[in-house]
Design a protein around this motif. Structure first.
Motif, PDB file in Angstrom:
ATOM      1  N   VAL A 198      36.759  34.521  42.249  1.00 25.50           N
ATOM      2  CA  VAL A 198      36.832  35.464  43.349  1.00 25.50           C
ATOM      3  C   VAL A 198      35.971  35.006  44.503  1.00 25.50           C
ATOM      4  O   VAL A 198      34.862  34.557  44.293  1.00 25.50           O
ATOM      5  CB  VAL A 198      36.332  36.825  42.879  1.00 25.50           C
ATOM      6  CG1 VAL A 198      36.261  37.774  44.035  1.00 25.50           C
ATOM      7  CG2 VAL A 198      37.239  37.338  41.809  1.00 25.50           C
ATOM      8  N   HIS A 205      39.214  42.837  46.744  1.00 21.66           N
ATOM      9  CA  HIS A 205      39.932  41.654  46.242  1.00 21.66           C
ATOM     10  C   HIS A 205      40.477  41.939  44.832  1.00 21.66           C
ATOM     11  O   HIS A 205      41.668  41.749  44.555  1.00 21.66           O
ATOM     12  CB  HIS A 205      38.951  40.469  46.225  1.00 21.66           C
ATOM     13  CG  HIS A 205      39.535  39.175  45.755  1.00 21.66           C
ATOM     14  ND1 HIS A 205      39.648  38.065  46.561  1.00 21.66           N
ATOM     15  CD2 HIS A 205      40.026  38.792  44.552  1.00 21.66           C
ATOM     16  CE1 HIS A 205      40.191  37.068  45.881  1.00 21.66           C
ATOM     17  NE2 HIS A 205      40.429  37.478  44.649  1.00 21.66           N
ATOM     18  N   GLU A 206      39.606  42.433  43.950  1.00 19.15           N
ATOM     19  CA  GLU A 206      40.045  42.676  42.569  1.00 19.15           C
ATOM     20  C   GLU A 206      41.034  43.841  42.503  1.00 19.15           C
ATOM     21  O   GLU A 206      41.975  43.823  41.707  1.00 19.15           O
ATOM     22  CB  GLU A 206      38.833  42.939  41.663  1.00 19.15           C
ATOM     23  CG  GLU A 206      37.931  41.729  41.479  1.00 19.15           C
ATOM     24  CD  GLU A 206      38.670  40.501  40.961  1.00 19.15           C
ATOM     25  OE1 GLU A 206      39.614  40.647  40.159  1.00 19.15           O
ATOM     26  OE2 GLU A 206      38.305  39.383  41.385  1.00 19.15           O
ATOM     27  N   HIS A 231      44.425  42.582  43.021  1.00 18.63           N
ATOM     28  CA  HIS A 231      45.014  41.994  41.805  1.00 18.63           C
ATOM     29  C   HIS A 231      45.575  43.098  40.896  1.00 18.63           C
ATOM     30  O   HIS A 231      46.644  42.943  40.306  1.00 18.63           O
ATOM     31  CB  HIS A 231      43.962  41.207  41.020  1.00 18.63           C
ATOM     32  CG  HIS A 231      43.573  39.886  41.649  1.00 18.63           C
ATOM     33  ND1 HIS A 231      44.466  39.030  42.225  1.00 18.63           N
ATOM     34  CD2 HIS A 231      42.352  39.289  41.776  1.00 18.63           C
ATOM     35  CE1 HIS A 231      43.833  37.953  42.677  1.00 18.63           C
ATOM     36  NE2 HIS A 231      42.547  38.094  42.425  1.00 18.63           N
ATOM     37  N   GLU A 273      46.258  35.139  44.432  1.00 19.84           N
ATOM     38  CA  GLU A 273      44.995  34.896  45.125  1.00 19.84           C
ATOM     39  C   GLU A 273      45.170  34.961  46.645  1.00 19.84           C
ATOM     40  O   GLU A 273      44.320  35.500  47.341  1.00 19.84           O
ATOM     41  CB  GLU A 273      44.405  33.534  44.719  1.00 19.84           C
ATOM     42  CG  GLU A 273      43.939  33.477  43.266  1.00 19.84           C
ATOM     43  CD  GLU A 273      42.894  34.547  42.922  1.00 19.84           C
ATOM     44  OE1 GLU A 273      42.305  35.159  43.841  1.00 19.84           O
ATOM     45  OE2 GLU A 273      42.687  34.790  41.720  1.00 19.84           O
ATOM     46  N   TYR A 278      42.658  27.682  46.732  1.00 16.10           N
ATOM     47  CA  TYR A 278      42.498  28.974  47.404  1.00 16.10           C
ATOM     48  C   TYR A 278      42.911  28.885  48.869  1.00 16.10           C
ATOM     49  O   TYR A 278      43.649  29.720  49.389  1.00 16.10           O
ATOM     50  CB  TYR A 278      41.040  29.460  47.315  1.00 16.10           C
ATOM     51  CG  TYR A 278      40.794  30.333  46.114  1.00 16.10           C
ATOM     52  CD1 TYR A 278      40.915  31.710  46.199  1.00 16.10           C
ATOM     53  CD2 TYR A 278      40.454  29.778  44.889  1.00 16.10           C
ATOM     54  CE1 TYR A 278      40.701  32.509  45.092  1.00 16.10           C
ATOM     55  CE2 TYR A 278      40.239  30.564  43.780  1.00 16.10           C
ATOM     56  CZ  TYR A 278      40.366  31.934  43.880  1.00 16.10           C
ATOM     57  OH  TYR A 278      40.170  32.724  42.795  1.00 16.10           O
TER      58      TYR A 278
HETATM   59 ZN   LIG Z   1      41.163  36.650  42.845  1.00 16.36          ZN
END
Ligand SMILES: [Zn+2]
Length: 570
Positions: free
Chosen positions: A8, A429-430, A433, A451, A501
């Motif tokens: 992350v 960010h999480e 997901h 990502e 990324y």
């Molecule tokens: Zn991630």
């Protein structure tokens, strides 16, 4: 099926819940620091002049000037040079039929010289040059040679050589006064003098009107009048530049507050803010607030009705459960050892990101989450590792359990509170997901898309960092080809993780910029079911991977070089 996101990076979320207002007081007339040129600015101008006038490389000149915009403090000579550089660069782009870039820089020129750009808009090169086969708004490169005479932009640009700027104290351009004793009222020389005087007088009149409107807080009218004054006589605005800049920000606020965001794209508004800040650094706080708002709108897919976006929920503080404090919201159970206030902050960010991401990518508010997502906020890295077995270098991760059908039957995020960017970055960010899991039936979200979409919730600086990484990897010949990237089943070996990324973010951003976030999600779903090449053709008119790679090389790599450390130095 457990999925981890151990690499992350960062993300941020700044909620925006009320209509925007400019809270700074308008600058007083004498508050200008407009013409202070630093050494850096002088050096940038010297370099840019060299590239522009001696080497004929307008693109380099534009890059150098744009890279130093934030320092110029209202320097009109600088803006004039930038305008010249834009014009020269546009002429070169028109000549090379690079219509996408042409349109982009025409928009930038529009900020400095609205008239020139408006004239260009009448007959966009993209339509004429490409035989008018493409829908407006998304020009593609022309595929066949065109008659240069048919490129209106080129002809126009050749006419648009700007008048030389005459700075106070500089040697005045020679004025032809031949035969002044000849009283012929129609003589060329005699006509010119009153024309210049008229122009200056008209410019000063416009400036006085602009200042008067500004005093009445009529910022819209004032902005137009400042523009007219500047166009009539470059340099005349002088000490009123900070006020002109204020009017520009006020205009951005008006546009953002429109239900359909006025007629301007977010990029236009962003440019307008940057120009205003370069004119009046004293407005930095307001300008940055507006830039953050634009980031938010971009993150949420251009939603422009902030009130409608608000996640509406309450937090229930349940008390102590299995050694944790538990706070519950409609979609999350938050386990923590923090204050109730902190838990509520985390709850708001998680719920808001959840809603934003469903709306952005799928155009709905998402299903109920049964069960809810468990969010563990560990006090520090040690406790995080002890509880999860994941090394504390990872700022957090998410995992899901799914049935074979793809239905998600377990969602969990583990984060640790000693990561400074936990709330702004790691949590959104999480959460992204978690939203994406289960959206593509029995298929897992491919890593690059997972990502890329998550990183796009991050602040601009973070995304720019990825672009710089990508520029560096490009120079070093380390990039994945697009087919390879899209077929990666998992994270690559550690040394290629940064470029993975970077390319993932840029690729998602590139495809999203073509047809918007929802088409991107449809493309992904079709790609997973029937192959990417078919889905590229269906959703983007891109024939196959080779075609995509060619566009990537042409459009993305050309653009990404702006982030090359050797060029921009940012
Ligand atoms: Zn991630």
């Amino acid at each position: 099926m457990a999925r981890y996101g151990p690499f992350v990076v960062c993300a941020s979320l700044a909620l925006f819940l009320r209509p925007l207002t400019l809270t700074a007081e308008p600058p007083a007339k004498d508050a200008d620091a407009a013409f202070r040129n630093s050494l850096a600015v002088q050096s940038a101008m010297d370099q840019a002049r060299g590239w522009l006038f001696q080497k004929g490389d307008a693109q380099k000149a534009v890059e150098i000037l744009e890279a130093n915009l934030a320092r110029i403090n209202g320097n009109t000579a600088y803006l004039q040079l930038l305008r010249d550089a834009y014009r020269a660069y546009l002429a070169q782009l028109a000549h090379r039929q690079q219509t996408a870039l042409f349109d982009k820089y025409r928009e930038r020129l529009a900020i400095l010289d609205p008239d020139a750009a408006r004239m260009l808009t009448l007959q966009p090169v993209s339509q004429t040059a490409a035989g008018d086969t493409k829908p407006p708004g998304r020009p593609e490169l022309a595929t066949k040679p065109v008659d240069k005479a048919k490129i209106p932009g080129l002809a126009l640009l050749q006419q648009l050589t700007p008048p030389k700027l005459s700075l106070p104290g500089s040697k005045a351009a020679p004025t032809i006064r031949a035969k002044l004793d000849d009283d012929d009222p129609f003589g060329l020389a005699n006509k010119r003098l009153p024309k210049t005087d008229d122009r200056q007088q008209r410019a000063r009149g416009l400036l006085a009107q602009a200042d008067a409107e500004f005093g009445q807080r009529h910022y819209g009218q004032a902005r137009v009048l400042y523009e007219q004054a500047h166009k009539t006589e470059p340099g005349v605005v002088g000490a009123s530049i900070p006020r002109w800049a204020y009017c520009k920000l006020s205009n951005v606020v008006d546009q953002l507050n429109q239900p359909k965001q006025g007629n301007s794209s977010l990029s236009d508004l962003e440019c307008e803010i940057q120009v205003a800040l370069s004119m009046a650094p004293s407005l930095a706080t307001e300008g940055k607030k507006l830039l953050r708002e634009i980031d938010d709108r971009r993150r949420t897919g251009g939603q422009s009705s902030p009130a409608a976006l608000r996640a509406d929920f309450s937090v229930k503080h349940v008390g102590r459960v299995q050694g944790w404090q538990l706070a519950e919201t409609p979609h999350f159970r938050i386990f923590h050892h923090q204050s109730a206030e902190f838990a509520e902050k985390a709850a708001r960010i998680a719920e808001q990101t959840r809603l934003d991401m469903y709306r952005k990518w799928f155009g709905n508010d998402g299903p109920e989450w049964t069960p809810k997502c468990d969010l563990y906020l560990h006090a520090n890295g040690q406790e995080y590792t002890r509880a999860t077995g994941v090394p504390s270098q990872s700022p957090g991760h998410s995992r899901f359990d799914s049935e074979n059908s793809g239905r998600v039957i377990g969602r969990r995020m583990d984060l640790h509170c000693d990561v400074p960017t936990m709330l702004d970055a790691v949590l959104p960010h999480e959460t992204t997901h978690v939203v994406l899991a289960g959206q593509f039936g029995r298929h897992q979200v491919p890593r690059w898309a997972d990502e890329g979409m998550a990183v796009l919730t991050e602040p601009r600086e973070k995304i720019d960092q990825h672009r710089r990484n990508m520029a560096r990897s490009h120079q070093e010949g380390q990039l994945f080809n697009v087919r390879e990237l899209m077929h990666l089943q998992d994270y690559p070996q550690a040394r290629r993780v940064p470029v993975f990324y970077a390319q993932s973010v840029v690729l998602v951003d590139f495809l999203t910029s073509l047809r918007g976030p929802r088409v991107f999600a449809d493309f992904l779903r079709d790609g997973l079911n029937g192959g990417y090449e078919q889905a590229l053709a269906k959703h983007y008119g891109i024939r196959d991977f080779n075609d995509l790679q060619a566009r990537w090389n042409r459009q993305v790599l050309a653009e990404i070089n702006r982030f090359s450390p050797g060029v921009a130095g940012r």
